[in-house]
Design an enzyme around this catalytic site. Structure first.
Site, PDB file in Angstrom:
ATOM      1  N   SER A 556       0.815  -1.214   0.000  1.00  0.00           N
ATOM      2  CA  SER A 556       0.000   0.000   0.000  1.00  0.00           C
ATOM      3  C   SER A 556       0.849   1.264   0.000  1.00  0.00           C
ATOM      4  CB  SER A 556      -0.950   0.002   1.205  1.00  0.00           C
ATOM      5  OG  SER A 556      -1.987  -0.925   0.991  1.00  0.00           O
ATOM      6  N   SER A 680      -2.794  -7.905  -6.393  1.00  0.00           N
ATOM      7  CA  SER A 680      -2.448  -6.814  -5.490  1.00  0.00           C
ATOM      8  C   SER A 680      -3.600  -5.822  -5.372  1.00  0.00           C
ATOM      9  CB  SER A 680      -1.172  -6.114  -5.946  1.00  0.00           C
ATOM     10  OG  SER A 680      -1.237  -5.768  -7.295  1.00  0.00           O
ATOM     11  N   ASN A 683      -6.166  -7.503  -3.066  1.00  0.00           N
ATOM     12  CA  ASN A 683      -5.832  -8.009  -1.745  1.00  0.00           C
ATOM     13  C   ASN A 683      -4.787  -7.227  -0.960  1.00  0.00           C
ATOM     14  OD1 ASN A 683      -7.481 -10.463  -1.991  1.00  0.00           O
ATOM     15  ND2 ASN A 683      -5.999 -10.976  -3.584  1.00  0.00           N
ATOM     16  N   TYR A 684      -4.072  -6.332  -1.606  1.00  0.00           N
ATOM     17  CA  TYR A 684      -2.975  -5.676  -0.900  1.00  0.00           C
ATOM     18  C   TYR A 684      -3.041  -4.164  -0.864  1.00  0.00           C
ATOM     19  CZ  TYR A 684      -0.618 -10.132  -0.532  1.00  0.00           C
ATOM     20  OH  TYR A 684      -0.308 -11.425  -0.214  1.00  0.00           O
ATOM     21  N   LEU A 685      -3.771  -3.592  -1.796  1.00  0.00           N
ATOM     22  CA  LEU A 685      -3.755  -2.134  -1.876  1.00  0.00           C
ATOM     23  C   LEU A 685      -4.959  -1.535  -1.178  1.00  0.00           C
ATOM     24  CD1 LEU A 685      -2.614  -1.901  -5.584  1.00  0.00           C
ATOM     25  CD2 LEU A 685      -1.233  -1.751  -3.508  1.00  0.00           C
TER      26      LEU A 685
END
Length: 726
Positions: A556, A680, A683-685
């Site tokens: 992030s 991403s 699930n990640y940002l």
DNA sequence: ACATTGGACTCAGAAATTTTAAA
DNA sequence: ATTTAAAATTTCTGAGTCCAATG
């Protein structure tokens, strides 16, 4: 971040050479495995009972008042909710964070319901309404097949029904996940349809009619014949072994060699079937679509605490042949058909329990509101449990997601301290502390996964940080003009290759040399470390901190930095989007999210180039025309010719814009050849970063998130303002 | 204590399907 | 306008993480 993540073209290839070294250990586990399955089952049986005591007591506490549910209208305020709220406030004012809040890592500031300008809100609501009409649960109307789709498309449903903003409400505490849960149970795989008698199977050249059971398993193999893995030894061996279990004793004695089996007629038959499906008339296709829609409406939703929510995977996985990722020792094994007797239903006591199909029974119906799943069963390949759970757009998933990003933001606040700490620990007298510190450095700097140990022979040989082996690293005192370079080469999750050359600090390098001293290639690099030791340590550094939080945090923060660096408000929208994609890409590279280059990549690239060339020509033409129009206007000096010049000018501009768009597209695609952005992004940002960026730069959110993504991130879209900072 | 196992949940890329654009 | 191809989206289900119960 640029130099750190130089990736190699070859890294997509999950390199067979990686798989060899550790393979030999475990050829025959099958017997053992059976035992284990047995044991597992028994234990599960036991624990079932001990659990239920727990459940009952908690159930009683929480169940009571939910009778008034089934008020499906979303915006409806209900007393219960309010009551809930009050209770929570009390809890919170209790000084120090209430237990749950601490656990969740939510910032109390984030809880203040946002005041949104009304127009904005209305606009949003309207837009959503339009977009969502077709997935919106239509109230059980019996639609005549064929009609359903056509009319769903056209007339916009004008239910002003407001979307439920769960993020403006209080959350549960104490691990309660819901108070009321009602659903229709799973949809089972369609029963096996025997092959028509003209589709034959041959053994050793001779026709042989298979028993239905054996035939079904044979068709699984036949359907995969075009896949390379049906030629693999392990696959064939596992398949044949499991297939034989389904054979009659007569078949068993006759069919002894897979190589003599001829599945080609079956294979042809299935190909023909799929052709036929493609060639169906519109009406037939619509009919199928309508039927699917019907099933979705009936089984695809549940009621959880007064709200109708979408279920993610309400269909039970059909039987077939297991194909794990990478070099999986169990590939080819038979994934058996799941029957109602295998199914555990989870719902609230006071709901209408789903009915098992006529003549069957569920394995169990339980009422555990400390978990989020609706249905579960035990899968026969690994003996693990599979679940039916809710869609990412649901409250229960969304809250958790939000909470995940809040945790990462908390890490942001103390990451400097933690970094200083592990750098200090590189010097520790204790080996275990040094190892822990170096591992943490990798997790932080390279966004490696934690790396739990895995049962050998049960899964493909892959590793994460804590399970790295000596053979996965090569140390270079000096390389390409850089000092202390570590070369990583290993297979990570899903057997995706991680290849990276990283210059590290001298101290790290020296430590690595120390860790690797006197070890065999297949020895653990961090022999004094595992994930639970590491996580225990992290827990002490920050409440709730685990290894994976670093991945979320670094992903992030990288997006945010990259967006700041790459985008200017002067850019036009396509340029901004290219920049966004590049920022997204930087994260995907960091997290090593790869994909196989699409089969049609080269071709589609070529097509695009052709288009670009054509557009260039068109531009040249337009410019010529503009010139002559100008000349013409100079001579004639009348209104008409002036207008002509203007319109030509516009045309040139338009074409230039189009050309640029195409070129941007080409760049974007080329850079994206073997990088997967989706993971991403999903699930990640922290979605609020993207939302804020869109608002700040005037990019419509639809350009960044498609409909599904907007549903999943509705909370972020609603609450993030342009000044949001991760 | 600590290692092991079971359980529940997130995250992962490929394949299938649907939509859109182009021919 | 119809067909076809490519792109976008959705589905699928395997593979991780992490925690807590168990021995």
């Amino acid at each position: 971040m640029s130099g750190d993540h130089s990736h190699n073209d070859s890294q997509i290839d999950s390199g067979s050479r990686h798989n060899d070294s550790h393979k030999h250990k475990d050829k025959y586990k099958d017997k053992e495995h059976k035992h284990k399955d047995h044991k597992k089952d028994k234990e599960r049986e036991k624990s079932k009972y001990s659990n239920s005591e727990h459940r009952d007591s908690s159930d009683k506490k929480h169940r009571d008042k939910d009778k008034e549910r089934l008020k499906l209208k979303d915006g409806s305020s209900d007393k219960q909710k309010d009551k809930h709220k009050e209770k929570k406030k009390e809890e919170r004012s209790f000084d120090g964070k209430p237990k749950k809040e601490k656990e969740n890592g939510f910032e109390s500031a984030e809880f203040k319901p946002k005041k949104i300008k009304t127009e904005e809100r209305e606009k949003k609501a309207k837009k959503r309404e339009q977009e969502e009409e077709d997935i919106k649960p239509k109230k059980k109307t019996k639609v005549k097949k064929g009609e359903a789709v056509t009319d769903g498309k056209k007339k916009a449903k004008k239910e002003p029904e407001e979307k439920w903003k769960w993020w403006e409400e209080e959350r549960y505490t104490d691990g309660v996940k819901w108070k009321f849960l009602e659903h229709k149970g799973p949809v089972f795989a369609p029963p096996y349809e025997p092959l028509p008698s003209n589709v034959k199977f041959y053994y050793d050249g001779k026709h042989m009619k298979l028993s239905p059971g054996a035939e079904e398993v044979a068709t699984f193999f036949a359907k995969m014949l075009d896949h390379e893995y049906t030629t693999k030894d392990v696959f064939r061996k596992n398949f044949f072994k499991d297939w034989r279990k389904e054979m009659t004793s007569e078949e068993k004695s006759k069919l002894t060699d897979l190589n003599k089996c001829d599945f080609s007629e079956m294979s042809e038959y299935f190909k023909a079937q799929s052709e036929a499906r493609k060639a169906m008339t519109k009406e037939e296709k619509l009919k199928i679509k309508a039927e699917n829609e019907r099933i979705l409406q009936e089984y695809g939703f549940c009621v959880m605490d007064n709200h109708k929510e979408r279920i993610a995977n309400f269909r039970i996985e059909p039987p077939g042949l297991f194909r794990g990722r990478g070099d999986h020792p169990k590939m080819g094994m038979l994934k058996r058909r799941i029957r109602p007797e295998d199914i555990i239903i989870n719902c609230s006591k006071d709901s209408n329990h789903p009915k098992p199909p006529p003549g069957t029974k569920w394995k169990e119906v339980r009422h555990d509101n400390k978990v989020t799943w609706l249905v579960s069963w035990t899968e026969n390949i690994q003996g693990s449990i599979k679940y039916i759970m809710l869609n990412p757009s649901s409250r229960i998933k969304g809250e958790k997601d939000w909470q995940k990003y809040e945790m990462a933001r908390r890490l942001k606040k103390c990451v400097d301290r933690i970094r200083a700490q592990y750098r200090e620990d590189w010097k520790s007298k204790e080996m275990r502390i040094r190892q822990r510190a170096v591992a943490l450095y990798f997790i932080d700097k390279l966004a490696l996964r934690a790396g739990n140990e895995k049962e050998e022979g049960e899964t493909a040989d892959t590793v994460g940080c804590c399970s790295l082996r000596v053979e996965h690293l090569t140390l270079h005192q000096e390389m390409d003009g850089q000092e202390y370079v570590v070369e990583f080469d290993f297979l990570g999750k899903d057997s995706i290759r991680y290849y990276n050359k990283v210059p590290v600090e001298k101290r790290v390098f020296k430590n690595l040399q120390l860790f690797m001293e006197d070890k065999e290639p297949e020895d653990d690099l961090f022999d004094r470390l595992n994930t639970s030791i590491l996580n225990k340590h992290l827990q002490e550094l920050m409440d709730g901190l685990t290894a994976k939080v670093f991945r979320t945090y670094n992903a992030s923060i990288t997006l945010q930095q990259q967006l700041n660096e790459l985008t200017t408000s002067e850019d036009n929208v396509p340029a901004k989007i290219l920049s966004y994609n590049r920022a997204n890409r930087a994260v995907a590279v960091l997290c090593n999210h790869q994909r196989a280059p699409p089969k049609t990549f080269e071709k589609s690239m070529q097509n695009l180039q052709t288009k670009i060339d054509a557009k260039k020509e068109q531009l040249a033409d337009a410019k010529r025309e503009l010139k002559s129009a100008k000349a013409d206007a100079k001579v004639r000096r009348d209104e008409k010719s002036k207008k002509a010049v203007e319109s030509k000018k516009k045309a040139v501009q338009r074409i230039e814009e189009q050309l640029m768009k195409l070129e941007v597209q080409a760049t974007d695609r080329e850079e994206n050849k073997q990088i997967a952005l989706g993971t991403s992004k999903l699930n990640y940002l922290d979605p609020r970063i993207s939302v804020a960026w869109c608002k700040k730069l005037g990019v419509p959110i639809e350009k960044i998130y498609n409909k599904t993504q907007r549903e999943k991130f509705a909370w972020a879209i609603d609450m993030a303002e342009k000044d949001y900072e991760f």
